[in-house]
Design an enzyme around this catalytic site. Structure first.
Site, PDB file in Angstrom:
ATOM      1  CB  THR A  80     -11.928 -47.468 -14.178  1.00  0.00           C
ATOM      2  OG1 THR A  80     -10.677 -47.034 -13.634  1.00  0.00           O
ATOM      3  CG2 THR A  80     -13.034 -47.081 -13.214  1.00  0.00           C
ATOM      4  CD  GLN A 194       0.332 -50.232 -14.409  1.00  0.00           C
ATOM      5  OE1 GLN A 194       1.376 -50.256 -15.079  1.00  0.00           O
ATOM      6  NE2 GLN A 194      -0.386 -49.137 -14.285  1.00  0.00           N
ATOM      7  CB  SER A 214      -6.544 -49.854 -19.659  1.00  0.00           C
ATOM      8  OG  SER A 214      -7.541 -48.907 -19.716  1.00  0.00           O
ATOM      9  CB  THR A 252     -22.769 -47.046 -30.437  1.00  0.00           C
ATOM     10  OG1 THR A 252     -24.182 -46.922 -30.463  1.00  0.00           O
ATOM     11  CG2 THR A 252     -22.251 -47.379 -31.815  1.00  0.00           C
ATOM     12  CB  CYS A 360      -6.299 -43.452 -10.083  1.00  0.00           C
ATOM     13  SG  CYS A 360      -6.096 -43.859 -11.806  1.00  0.00           S
TER      14      CYS A 360
END
Lengths: 420, 420
Positions: A80, A194, A214, A252, A360
């Site tokens: 995202t 995906q 991701s 960080t 989502c």
């Protein structure tokens, strides 16, 4: 200044340092990171340098897999954020008065919602290219949408709901051709979230300038993702702070999450070919078994590509998404008149975890927007269900799932027949 | 429809489910999250619901500590994102044509850089209130800066470099008074990142509308943080996607990181009073020992508050930041003519990890911007060093550190004397 006699009173470092709690020396940088074992990679002391090395090693490993440079790999908190950074970051750097973007109507919500916002607030012009009935994006439609003020084309690599693999290579070619003729530098972004488990992700071959993914989708830790940013891509950060991640993403870095991502990606690459073969077999077996439980009654199942068929809504089940250009792990069907959520809950009650639509976008609309996009005639009462297979999925799981689904459908038959 | 004979062929769920790999049922939602043990908390199947419950429990635990409502607790990727969401989110919701913000010149880079960007790009008017010589922010200066178009005041709870605790309560009072008289709703944000370990964080008592902090500073996992957002605060998301976190922060939450954060925060609260007492003692012992190694030669050490003293740069060392309103774990000194980075590296070579300036702003300027802000006369050759103490720090560590520091100073004496 200190007395030189102090010197003689010092215990030898090794004697002391070995005996203290931390075991790595005396850590007096708690304000930077409370855990000495996860020191701040921005710190210049030895523990910081060690963490920085680990981080850069993780980045190097990711870059090696993408066949990119290390400096092109940006760690984010997930897809995202990567999608937001790619799109809003290109907008921030655009010199066009009203920049134009091209995307599709079946992107993940994190891409769609950005573009809806930009359009609504008149921050950009956006063309939403409509997917075909099989979920494929036609490169010709992208070509027609390209304009002198176009700055970015964003098309997903594979759709998470219906599993369709988009023709990135052909779309990239269209963009490069336009750029060449018109001396333009329209960028190409893909949300590959995906796709990473099953498709090639070497960026040069894909022809993309920006690529998001991701860690949690390829069995890595949750909370970290990647944005690949090709060298010399005009892009600006969207959050402000320190100069981490080549100035593109402040905050960080979590070295431990970065290591987890790199390790998971390395393993994913290693088993990719074998796993694709195994899952394609399982997926197709799943489809065959589904056909069997439906074929005893009613008309032949209708595949999405033939949705114009008058008998469409008389079908007992419909396979959503192209059958050929399809993720090896995706099974998505619509069962007319049976709500998808109900099926998911019934299955869950029997120990089977599936999905009705993207997690989502729960609760804000009845049917999945992806299914709606590829089937204008779908009714709110027509439920779709997605089974997405993975490393632990076995043939036995599929057999069991199909049997349980069949059982549920019998239970729902009364309700079902009342409504058809 | 399925044949009813299928029903008889089904193995009992418990028999099958117990025997399969996952041990929790048949997981066919890999596209949502690859790890069944960390299912997507947005999924409606039982594993998703279990994760959602864990997430909401973590949120509830955090809310209980903040004495806030659960719906006021937003999970982010860390303080940097929390600060960006607080400030840019309030800007996004502001109705003022040119909204005015008030902040200070010693904020963390993630706050400072946002405001510098907003000012530079004329997206907002910003007043940077200057800290006093002891690092304190004068509430009276905040009062004077308030204007009819002010929308937000952002003042840190405690400064990470010099440890100064800012008078939040007094600043909050000033804002509330102005709001009452002028029928305004100016918001109050604090970056509490460095305060959570040692100071009260009950939001109502602090009088803040928005509060940022990060898990990794209180011994929790890196990659997660909190933004507290008081009910009815006008704020809009800065990234787009799913409707996670009450629509304020898209992206699937990492439940495991949220649990880690909540657990770490709970423990931090439990030991807070005891740990503050212990560290105040250690910190003051550290200062006393530092005085000793310097007191044998030269003039008496000069404390930052007396920087106007002509003898300032003749001092052998200077304590940065207020001595009373100071974090229990912060020791920050300037040693004229000795670069801070050099000291950090010399200490690190002897197994002692300290810091010269914020790890988030390495390499872009010679001296720390915080030290520069409180001492206009500081020279690039004057180095400052921060020792930040923590749970594993012992008196023996301090004794050893001071001895090693003394040894290093003797070594650097030649260089040192050449330059004074």
């Amino acid at each position: 200044m200190p007395k030189s006699t102090d010197k003689t009173r010092i215990i030898h470092p090794h004697t002391y340092l070995k005996s203290n709690k931390i075991g790595v020396g005396i850590y007096l940088d708690y304000a930077s990171s409370a855990n000495p074992e996860c020191a701040n990679p921005g710190a210049i002391h030895s523990l910081g340098v060690r963490e920085k090395n680990k981080l850069e090693n993780a980045r190097k490993n990711v870059a090696a897999i993408l066949q990119s440079q290390s400096s092109e790999v940006i760690f984010t908190s997930g897809s995202t954020e990567s999608n937001n950074l790619a799109i809003l970051g290109v907008l921030n750097a655009a010199k066009e008065k009203i920049p134009h973007f091209i995307t599709t109507n079946i992107e993940h919500s994190s891409v769609l919602e950005i573009f809806k916002y930009l359009e609504e607030h008149k921050k950009a012009e956006v063309t939403f290219v409509e997917a075909e009935q099989n979920g494929m994006i036609d490169p010709e439609k992208i070509r027609k949408a390209l304009k002198p003020n176009t700055v970015l084309v964003s098309v997903m690599y594979a759709n998470g709901e219906i599993g369709t693999i988009e023709p990135l290579h052909a779309i990239g070619k269209v963009i490069r051709h336009y750029n060449k003729i018109n001396s333009r530098k329209i960028l190409f972004h893909t949300d590959a979230t995906q796709a990473v488990n099953y498709l090639p992700i070497q960026v040069a071959k894909l022809g993309v300038d920006l690529m998001s993914f991701s860690s949690s989708k390829f069995y890595g830790p949750k909370g970290i993702g990647i944005l690949y940013v090709k060298k010399n891509t005009p892009i600006r950060k969207i959050m402000f702070g320190g100069d981490h991640e080549f100035g593109l993403r402040p905050g960080t870095e979590s070295v431990i999450l970065a290591l987890g991502l790199a390790e998971a990606l390395t393993f994913t690459e290693k088993i990719k070919i074998k796993e694709v073969k195994r899952l394609v077999k399982l997926r197709d077996y799943f489809f065959t078994e589904l056909h069997k439980i439906f074929s005893s009654e009613g008309p032949t199942p209708v595949v999405r590509g033939r949705a114009q068929d008058k008998k469409f809504h008389e079908a007992k089940f419909i396979i959503n998404g192209d059958l050929k250009n399809r993720l090896p792990n995706n099974v998505n069907i619509t069962i007319p008149n049976i709500p998808g959520d109900l099926l998911v809950i019934e299955l869950s009650a029997r120990g089977i975890m599936a999905s009705a639509k993207s997690a989502c976008k729960m609760g804000d609309e009845k049917a999945s927007y992806v299914i709606k996009a590829i089937d204008k005639n779908i009714r709110e009462t027509d439920g779709s269900i997605r089974f997405s297979l993975g490393r632990a999925t076995t043939k036995r799981d599929i057999i069991y799932t199909v049997k349980v689904l069949s059982q549920i459908l019998i239970k729902l038959k009364k309700w079902y027949t009342q409504h058809t």
